[in-house]
Motif scaffolding. Structure first.
Motif, PDB file in Angstrom:
ATOM      1  N   MET A  34      47.557   7.382  16.216  1.00 16.20           N
ATOM      2  CA  MET A  34      46.247   6.938  16.672  1.00 16.20           C
ATOM      3  C   MET A  34      46.421   5.540  17.226  1.00 16.20           C
ATOM      4  O   MET A  34      47.157   4.720  16.673  1.00 16.20           O
ATOM      5  N   ALA A  35      45.790   5.290  18.347  1.00 17.13           N
ATOM      6  CA  ALA A  35      45.954   3.991  18.988  1.00 17.13           C
ATOM      7  C   ALA A  35      44.648   3.558  19.618  1.00 17.13           C
ATOM      8  O   ALA A  35      43.828   4.392  20.016  1.00 17.13           O
ATOM      9  N   ASN A  36      44.491   2.250  19.693  1.00 17.40           N
ATOM     10  CA  ASN A  36      43.282   1.665  20.265  1.00 17.40           C
ATOM     11  C   ASN A  36      43.633   0.551  21.231  1.00 17.40           C
ATOM     12  O   ASN A  36      44.653  -0.127  21.082  1.00 17.40           O
ATOM     13  N   SER A  37      42.799   0.369  22.210  1.00 20.89           N
ATOM     14  CA  SER A  37      42.895  -0.778  23.101  1.00 20.89           C
ATOM     15  C   SER A  37      41.517  -1.435  23.166  1.00 20.89           C
ATOM     16  O   SER A  37      40.549  -0.775  23.553  1.00 20.89           O
ATOM     17  N   PRO A  38      41.385  -2.696  22.707  1.00 14.01           N
ATOM     18  CA  PRO A  38      42.442  -3.558  22.164  1.00 14.01           C
ATOM     19  C   PRO A  38      42.951  -3.051  20.821  1.00 14.01           C
ATOM     20  O   PRO A  38      42.257  -2.313  20.118  1.00 14.01           O
ATOM     21  N   ALA A  39      44.167  -3.476  20.474  1.00  9.50           N
ATOM     22  CA  ALA A  39      44.824  -2.951  19.279  1.00  9.50           C
ATOM     23  C   ALA A  39      44.150  -3.417  18.003  1.00  9.50           C
ATOM     24  O   ALA A  39      44.139  -2.697  17.000  1.00  9.50           O
ATOM     25  N   THR A  40      43.600  -4.619  18.019  1.00  5.89           N
ATOM     26  CA  THR A  40      42.987  -5.157  16.811  1.00  5.89           C
ATOM     27  C   THR A  40      41.493  -4.888  16.816  1.00  5.89           C
ATOM     28  O   THR A  40      40.884  -4.662  17.853  1.00  5.89           O
ATOM     29  N   GLY A  41      40.910  -4.925  15.637  1.00  4.90           N
ATOM     30  CA  GLY A  41      39.465  -4.778  15.522  1.00  4.90           C
ATOM     31  C   GLY A  41      39.047  -3.372  15.169  1.00  4.90           C
ATOM     32  O   GLY A  41      39.689  -2.685  14.377  1.00  4.90           O
ATOM     33  N   PHE A  42      37.990  -2.907  15.799  1.00  5.77           N
ATOM     34  CA  PHE A  42      37.342  -1.647  15.458  1.00  5.77           C
ATOM     35  C   PHE A  42      38.256  -0.458  15.739  1.00  5.77           C
ATOM     36  O   PHE A  42      38.806  -0.319  16.834  1.00  5.77           O
ATOM     37  N   ASN A  43      38.413   0.417  14.754  1.00  6.30           N
ATOM     38  CA  ASN A  43      39.239   1.621  14.915  1.00  6.30           C
ATOM     39  C   ASN A  43      38.388   2.729  15.528  1.00  6.30           C
ATOM     40  O   ASN A  43      37.960   3.670  14.870  1.00  6.30           O
ATOM     41  N   ARG A  44      38.150   2.613  16.829  1.00  6.64           N
ATOM     42  CA  ARG A  44      37.255   3.547  17.521  1.00  6.64           C
ATOM     43  C   ARG A  44      37.831   4.958  17.581  1.00  6.64           C
ATOM     44  O   ARG A  44      37.105   5.911  17.802  1.00  6.64           O
ATOM     45  N   ALA A  45      39.134   5.103  17.366  1.00  4.82           N
ATOM     46  CA  ALA A  45      39.753   6.424  17.434  1.00  4.82           C
ATOM     47  C   ALA A  45      39.191   7.387  16.399  1.00  4.82           C
ATOM     48  O   ALA A  45      39.064   8.580  16.662  1.00  4.82           O
ATOM     49  N   VAL A  46      38.861   6.872  15.204  1.00  2.02           N
ATOM     50  CA  VAL A  46      38.354   7.745  14.147  1.00  2.02           C
ATOM     51  C   VAL A  46      36.935   7.395  13.708  1.00  2.02           C
ATOM     52  O   VAL A  46      36.275   8.206  13.056  1.00  2.02           O
TER      53      VAL A  46
END
Length: 548
Positions: free
Chosen positions: A287-299
């Motif tokens: 699972m990855a997010n952009s930006p990498a830090t902060g809110f885990n919008r993927a899940v």
């Protein structure tokens, strides 16, 4: 050995102590807590109800009004206003300010109970205080406001330290202690170490494994003002910590995670996220997010899934025989159902088959079939066959989707194409893709052994075959041609989700290759193929083999 360091407030003596423990791996994560400012201190007084009810021997309404205003000012952060309602504004202002700042309290909620009048004419208004301590949780206790009528007329809160908290006094104060909880060791499915330094998108996830998912820990202590000796513990936050020398074994795959991190560069700085999971058991590989830090919008994100939801809509239609892939379902540029719906770039395919409508993601064709499904049928299919909207136990906090019954025909039309009030995220849509490919829902998990309370029914083999054929055609001749040069017989579905009239659409793409299902969303990506397409192309190119 722990070594406390502290900041001291000379006025009230509040001390925040950080107890540092030896770090092994990971980073300390700060968890933001959002609190709602509210006070319910007698809002029904005007109607003669609630804690300020008027009757024989009841307190003077003017006193109760003053109490209500004091609590409202305190809860709303208007500390100067609250202090001015007391008999000692200077002391009250200092104490209230230092109490909330020294204990890192943001947005208290103060709820009054029924007031009483004493024989000497004073009034007491009990209240419950819910004090959100940033990053830890809520500290709840009860106290009371004493009020006295003034010689010059009017009522004021009779200032005492104990009204802030019954244990606060000239000899005792509070101290906030935060335990500096380093994230535990976390490994991938093969035992390889996973750290936030090597995999930036996992920083937010790793903190959710701390203490078995308990997150940060701390306590509020009652201490002697002069000596600092602990006299008692008012409240504690967080659960028992998992020993840091016991690694948390995850289902993640270091190769897939690394490829996912690199693929996020294709988002061109836009907010984006993706999830890859196994089709056969729902185990999350990356699972990855952009930006990498902060809110885990993927899940935890909540998005309209747009046309990727047509996988579920098609399932509902095929399950009841409402349409067949070779049936002609016209695809005009526009269709009005309370509002005008149109296709991306107002495309049209006159005389198209349902299969063509799917591969070209024709909104108007799908909306024209709305009468063939009952009002709740789409949501029922999503829950029964795809597990969407049931409670998932992924191993970290997650949002598990929502498919409300449409309120009217316009909303029903929108729901057919993944709009309206339907909400999902990449984890959900990767799972939907996996279920469509195999016919069986498997609860997504990121740690082995997570409990599963879901209950679903397998899709009929005939429906699975039709979905797989249409998704493959979407790659070879439809809107997901961005993946056509990749090997592996990939099937996919694109999606474009409207956000508002003033913002560009979100772009979606879901795909399945062998035993892996992936889903990606790019906020303001305009189209799925154009924005999410390059991200998933990069991911699938970098990891050509399925995990064993």
């Amino acid at each position: 050995m722990t070594h406390p360091s502290s900041t001291h407030d000379p006025d009230l003596g509040h001390v925040t102590t950080y107890r540092r423990r030896p770090r092994r791996t990971g980073r300390r994560a700060a968890v933001a807590v959002t609190a709602v400012l509210a006070v319910t201190a007698g809002g029904a007084y005007a109607a003669g109800l609630g804690p300020f009810e008027r009757g024989d021997g009841a307190p003077d309404p003017a006193a109760l009004t003053q109490a209500r205003a004091f609590l409202a000012d305190w809860a709303g952060g208007r500390l100067d206003g609250a202090a001015a309602r007391t008999t000692d504004p200077a002391a009250a202002r200092q104490v209230l300010r230092n109490f909330t700042a020294g204990l890192d309290i943001k947005g208290p909620r103060l709820t009054a109970a029924r007031a009483t009048r004493a024989d000497d004419g004073s009034v007491r208004v009990p209240f419950t205080a819910k004090m959100p301590v940033t990053g830890l949780g809520a500290w709840t206790y009860t106290s009371g406001l004493p009020l006295r009528e003034q010689r010059g007329g009017g009522w004021k809160v009779d200032w005492k330290l104990s009204l802030v908290h019954p244990h606060l006094s000239e000899s005792a104060k509070f101290r906030l202690e935060r335990e500096d909880t380093a994230a535990p060791k976390v490994t991938d499915r093969t035992g390889a170490s996973l750290t936030g330094d090597s995999y930036p998108s996992l920083q937010a996830v790793l903190s959710q494994f701390a203490g078995g998912g308990a997150g940060p820990r701390g306590a509020i202590r009652l201490v002697d003002r002069a000596t600092g000796e602990v006299k008692g513990t008012e409240t504690t936050f967080g659960a028992k910590k998992t020993p840091a020398d016991e690694p948390v074994a995850t289902t993640l795959d270091a190769s897939w995670q690394s490829a996912a991190e690199k693929a996020m560069a294709e988002a061109d700085g836009k907010n984006a996220s993706l999830v890859a999971l196994r089709v056969d058991n729902g185990e999350v590989l990356a699972m990855a997010n952009s930006p990498a830090t902060g809110f885990n919008r993927a899940v935890s994100g909540t998005y309209a899934p747009g046309s990727t939801w047509k996988i579920v809509t098609s399932s509902a239609l095929l399950l009841k025989g409402a349409v067949e892939p070779d049936d002609v379902v016209d695809c005009p540029k526009y269709l009005t159902v309370g509002k005008e719906f149109h296709n991306v770039e107002t495309s049209e395919f006159r005389g198209a088959t349902f299969r063509k409508d799917f591969t070209e993601s024709c909104n108007t064709a799908f909306i024209s079939l709305r009468d063939r499904l009952g009002g709740s049928e789409l949501g029922d299919v999503a829950r029964k066959y795809f597990g969407v909207g049931q409670e998932w136990h992924v191993g970290i906090p997650s949002y598990d989707g929502s498919v409300p019954v449409p309120k009217d025909e316009t909303e029903k039309a929108a729901s057919m194409i993944g709009q309206g009030r339907i909400q999902a995220n990449p984890l959900i849509m990767a799972s939907v893709t996996a279920t469509a490919a195999s016919g069986t829902f498997h609860q997504p998990t990121i740690v082995r052994g997570a409990k599963d309370t879901t209950s679903t029914t397998p899709l009929p083999a005939s429906v699975v075959g039709q979905l797989r054929t249409m998704m493959r055609a979407t790659v070879t001749e439809g809107t997901a041609r961005v993946l056509a040069d990749l090997p592996g017989g990939i099937g996919a579905k694109t999606g474009t989700a409207e956000v508002s009239e003033d913002e560009p659409n979100n772009g979606w793409l879901v795909a399945r290759r062998g035993n892996v299902a992936v889903a990606c969303v790019v906020e303001q990506g305009v189209t799925g193929g154009g924005s999410a397409g390059p991200i998933l192309h990069s991911l699938l190119s970098a990891v050509p083999d399925d995990p064993s």
